[in-house]
Design a protein around this motif. Structure first.
Motif, mmCIF file in Angstrom:
data_model
loop_
_atom_site.group_PDB
_atom_site.id
_atom_site.type_symbol
_atom_site.label_atom_id
_atom_site.label_comp_id
_atom_site.label_asym_id
_atom_site.label_seq_id
_atom_site.Cartn_x
_atom_site.Cartn_y
_atom_site.Cartn_z
ATOM 1 N N ARG A 192 0.849 -1.188 0.000
ATOM 2 C CA ARG A 192 0.000 0.000 0.000
ATOM 3 C C ARG A 192 0.887 1.240 0.000
ATOM 4 O O ARG A 192 2.096 1.133 0.139
ATOM 5 N N ALA A 193 0.278 2.417 -0.118
ATOM 6 C CA ALA A 193 1.053 3.655 -0.121
ATOM 7 C C ALA A 193 0.263 4.780 0.520
ATOM 8 O O ALA A 193 -0.973 4.765 0.543
ATOM 9 N N LYS A 194 0.999 5.752 1.035
ATOM 10 C CA LYS A 194 0.395 6.914 1.695
ATOM 11 C C LYS A 194 0.548 8.163 0.835
ATOM 12 O O LYS A 194 1.647 8.476 0.375
ATOM 13 N N ILE A 195 -0.571 8.860 0.665
ATOM 14 C CA ILE A 195 -0.534 10.193 0.073
ATOM 15 C C ILE A 195 -0.203 11.129 1.234
ATOM 16 O O ILE A 195 -1.076 11.714 1.872
ATOM 17 N N SER A 196 1.071 11.221 1.530
ATOM 18 C CA SER A 196 1.532 11.965 2.705
ATOM 19 C C SER A 196 2.875 12.595 2.397
ATOM 20 O O SER A 196 3.574 12.183 1.476
ATOM 21 N N GLY A 197 3.233 13.613 3.173
ATOM 22 C CA GLY A 197 4.558 14.199 3.050
ATOM 23 C C GLY A 197 4.790 15.016 1.798
ATOM 24 O O GLY A 197 5.854 15.607 1.633
ATOM 25 N N LEU A 198 3.813 15.059 0.901
ATOM 26 C CA LEU A 198 4.033 15.697 -0.399
ATOM 27 C C LEU A 198 3.936 17.213 -0.332
ATOM 28 O O LEU A 198 4.443 17.900 -1.220
ATOM 29 N N ALA A 199 3.304 17.739 0.714
ATOM 30 C CA ALA A 199 3.179 19.191 0.835
ATOM 31 C C ALA A 199 4.551 19.857 0.874
ATOM 32 O O ALA A 199 4.731 20.961 0.362
ATOM 33 N N GLY A 200 5.510 19.185 1.476
ATOM 34 C CA GLY A 200 6.854 19.727 1.561
ATOM 35 C C GLY A 200 7.802 19.218 0.502
ATOM 36 O O GLY A 200 8.970 19.617 0.467
ATOM 37 N N LEU A 201 7.311 18.322 -0.360
ATOM 38 C CA LEU A 201 8.178 17.709 -1.369
ATOM 39 C C LEU A 201 7.866 18.161 -2.788
ATOM 40 O O LEU A 201 8.763 18.254 -3.631
ATOM 41 N N VAL A 202 6.602 18.415 -3.064
ATOM 42 C CA VAL A 202 6.174 18.788 -4.412
ATOM 43 C C VAL A 202 5.428 20.118 -4.334
ATOM 44 O O VAL A 202 4.256 20.163 -3.965
ATOM 45 N N GLY A 203 6.100 21.189 -4.689
ATOM 46 C CA GLY A 203 5.508 22.514 -4.544
ATOM 47 C C GLY A 203 4.596 22.926 -5.688
ATOM 48 O O GLY A 203 3.660 23.701 -5.494
ATOM 49 N N ASP A 204 4.833 22.414 -6.880
ATOM 50 C CA ASP A 204 4.052 22.783 -8.061
ATOM 51 C C ASP A 204 2.718 22.036 -8.049
ATOM 52 O O ASP A 204 2.700 20.801 -8.106
ATOM 53 N N PRO A 205 1.585 22.738 -7.973
ATOM 54 C CA PRO A 205 0.287 22.049 -7.905
ATOM 55 C C PRO A 205 -0.018 21.195 -9.133
ATOM 56 O O PRO A 205 -0.704 20.176 -9.020
ATOM 57 N N VAL A 206 0.463 21.602 -10.298
ATOM 58 C CA VAL A 206 0.232 20.804 -11.509
ATOM 59 C C VAL A 206 0.993 19.487 -11.404
ATOM 60 O O VAL A 206 0.459 18.410 -11.705
ATOM 61 N N ARG A 207 2.236 19.558 -10.967
ATOM 62 C CA ARG A 207 3.038 18.343 -10.789
ATOM 63 C C ARG A 207 2.453 17.469 -9.685
ATOM 64 O O ARG A 207 2.432 16.236 -9.805
ATOM 65 N N LEU A 208 1.980 18.097 -8.627
ATOM 66 C CA LEU A 208 1.383 17.335 -7.532
ATOM 67 C C LEU A 208 0.184 16.532 -8.023
ATOM 68 O O LEU A 208 0.029 15.351 -7.684
ATOM 69 N N ALA A 215 -0.062 7.686 -8.789
ATOM 70 C CA ALA A 215 -0.265 6.783 -7.651
ATOM 71 C C ALA A 215 -1.647 6.140 -7.685
ATOM 72 O O ALA A 215 -1.797 4.943 -7.409
ATOM 73 N N LEU A 216 -2.654 6.922 -8.035
ATOM 74 C CA LEU A 216 -4.009 6.374 -8.123
ATOM 75 C C LEU A 216 -4.091 5.297 -9.200
ATOM 76 O O LEU A 216 -4.742 4.263 -9.023
ATOM 77 N N ASP A 217 -3.433 5.548 -10.324
ATOM 78 C CA ASP A 217 -3.456 4.573 -11.414
ATOM 79 C C ASP A 217 -2.667 3.317 -11.046
ATOM 80 O O ASP A 217 -3.062 2.205 -11.388
ATOM 81 N N ALA A 218 -1.555 3.494 -10.330
ATOM 82 C CA ALA A 218 -0.688 2.356 -10.004
ATOM 83 C C ALA A 218 -1.250 1.499 -8.884
ATOM 84 O O ALA A 218 -1.231 0.259 -8.949
ATOM 85 N N PHE A 219 -1.733 2.145 -7.831
ATOM 86 C CA PHE A 219 -2.201 1.412 -6.650
ATOM 87 C C PHE A 219 -3.714 1.224 -6.625
ATOM 88 O O PHE A 219 -4.214 0.218 -6.109
ATOM 89 N N GLY A 220 -4.453 2.207 -7.119
ATOM 90 C CA GLY A 220 -5.902 2.200 -6.968
ATOM 91 C C GLY A 220 -6.271 2.725 -5.588
ATOM 92 O O GLY A 220 -5.481 2.633 -4.637
ATOM 93 N N PRO A 221 -7.473 3.288 -5.421
ATOM 94 C CA PRO A 221 -7.879 3.862 -4.133
ATOM 95 C C PRO A 221 -7.845 2.873 -2.978
ATOM 96 O O PRO A 221 -7.575 3.264 -1.832
ATOM 97 N N ASP A 222 -8.099 1.603 -3.256
ATOM 98 C CA ASP A 222 -8.151 0.612 -2.179
ATOM 99 C C ASP A 222 -6.792 0.292 -1.588
ATOM 100 O O ASP A 222 -6.702 -0.427 -0.593
ATOM 101 N N ARG A 223 -5.717 0.817 -2.199
ATOM 102 C CA ARG A 223 -4.372 0.605 -1.640
ATOM 103 C C ARG A 223 -3.652 1.924 -1.359
ATOM 104 O O ARG A 223 -2.444 1.957 -1.223
ATOM 105 N N LEU A 224 -4.430 3.002 -1.266
ATOM 106 C CA LEU A 224 -3.867 4.296 -0.925
ATOM 107 C C LEU A 224 -4.520 4.822 0.344
ATOM 108 O O LEU A 224 -5.703 4.556 0.605
ATOM 109 N N MET A 225 -3.765 5.580 1.131
ATOM 110 C CA MET A 225 -4.310 6.160 2.364
ATOM 111 C C MET A 225 -3.782 7.572 2.568
ATOM 112 O O MET A 225 -2.667 7.906 2.155
ATOM 113 N N TYR A 226 -4.613 8.375 3.197
ATOM 114 C CA TYR A 226 -4.282 9.773 3.482
ATOM 115 C C TYR A 226 -3.440 9.885 4.742
ATOM 116 O O TYR A 226 -3.686 9.199 5.733
#
Length: 274
Positions: A192-208, A215-226
Motif C-alpha cells: 500500500r502507499a500513503k498520500i503523505s509528506g508531499l506538501a513539503g516535497l512537491v511545490g508545483d500544484p500541476v506536478r502534484l 499513484a491512483l493509477d498504479a495502486f488504486g484507491p483501495d491501496r492508498l491512504m491519506y
C-alpha cells in the motif's frame, strides 16, 4: 474504523526522545514538543477522527513511550526495533502479542548509512518475523531505492508493506525514474502507499496532481491512504490546507473510493479496531 484516519503523524518529547534531524534554524516550527493533546487539536482542525503515530527516530525507547501514550485518538503505532538483532525478543519486550496498538514497524531506510540496508539477509529474516506477527512494515525511502524495495516486496508476499510519502519524490527527482520505480512496487498487491509528506516535497500544484494521479493509477484507491505528516507539514502548507488539497485531488473519485483513501485502506492494512 469509521471516520477519517490520518495514517501518518508524529509525536515527540525532545527531553526524552531528541530528534537530531531537526534543524533549529530551518525547522523552527517543529523544534518543540508535540503531545497527544496537540494531536487532538490538529485532528479536530482537519476533520479526522484518529491517527496512526509513526516513529520519528530509530529508538526502541521512543516506541515504548509512544505505545504508553494515553492519547485516546491514537489508533495505532508504527514503531521501531533493531531489525538486525533478536526481533522476537524485542517484540515480546514491547508486548506486541497483547498490545494491539503496535500495528507496524519502520526503519529510516532513506538515511541509513548502508544504502543496501533493506536488502540485507538479516533484515530479510526480520521482515519474515514481522509477517508471522501480523505487523506491517512502513517503507520510508528515496526514489532511487524503489527498485530494491520492489525486489524485497516480491520475495515476501505475506508481509504488508506501506510506502510512505509515495517514495519521497522531491523537486530534484526525475519523474520518469520515480514513476517506473513506483509502478514496479505497486505491481505487488500486498503493498500500500500513503498520500503523505508531499506538501513539503512537491511545490508545483500541476506536478502534484500528476504525481497523485500516477499513484491512483498504479495502486488504486483501495491501496492508498491519506496522511498529514504532521507536525512536519507545519513546515509547508500546514495540515488543514494539506487535508483540503487531498480532498480536492480525490474529488473526482466515487464516494466509496474516497472513503477508502480517507479511512478504509488504513483500517484494513493496520488492522484497526481488531
Amino acid at each position: 474504523m469509521s471516520g477519517v484516519v490520518d495514517a501518518h503523524v508524529h509525536l515527540w518529547n525532545l527531553a526524552t526522545d531528541p530528534q537530531p534531524w531537526i534543524d533549529p534554524q530551518s525547522m523552527a516550527a517543529i523544534d518543540r514538543d508535540f503531545s497527544s493533546g496537540d494531536l487532538e487539536q490538529m485532528l479536530d482542525a482537519t476533520g479526522a477522527d484518529a491517527a496512526i503515530v509513526v516513529q520519528a527516530w530509530n529508538s526502541v525507547a521512543e516506541t515504548g513511550r509512544l505505545l504508553d501514550d494515553p492519547g485516546r485518538r491514537i489508533a495505532g503505532v508504527v514503531g521501531w526495533i533493531d531489525l538486525t538483532a533478536d526481533v522476537e525478543a524485542q517484540l515480546d519486550a514491547l508486548g506486541a502479542g497483547t498490545r494491539r496498538r503496535l500495528v507496524g514497524l519502520r526503519h529510516l531506510v532513506h538515511v541509513d548509512p548502508d544504502p543496501g540496508w533493506l536488502g540485507r539477509p538479516d533484515v530479510g529474516v526480520a521482515l519474515d518475523a514481522l509477517a508471522t506477527r501480523d505487523l506491517c512494515f512502513d517503507l520510508v525511502l528515496r526514489p532511487w531505492q524503489l527498485p530494491l524495495a520492489a525486489t524485497v516486496a516480491a520475495g515476501r508476499p505475506g508481509l504488508r508493506f506501506v510506502l510512505d510519502h509515495l517514495g519521497g519524490i522531491a523537486e530534484s527527482t526525475d519523474d520518469a525514474d520515480w514513476e517506473a520505480g513506483l509502478r514496479a512496487l505497486a505491481a505487488h498487491s500486498h503493498v500500500r502507499a500513503k498520500i503523505s509528506g508531499l506538501a513539503g516535497l512537491v511545490g508545483d500544484p500541476v506536478r502534484l496532481r500528476r504525481v497523485v494521479g500516477v499513484a491512483l493509477d498504479a495502486f488504486g484507491p483501495d491501496r492508498l491512504m491519506y496522511g498529514s505528516d504532521w507536525p512536519l507539514t507545519r513546515l509547508s502548507t500546514g495540515p488543514v490546507v494539506w487535508r483540503a488539497t487531498v480532498d480536492e485531488l480525490i474529488s473526482d473519485l466515487s464516494e466509496g473510493e474516497r472513503r477508502a483513501i480517507l479511512s478504509g485502506t488504513a483500517t484494513a492494512c493496520y488492522g484497526l479496531g481488531t
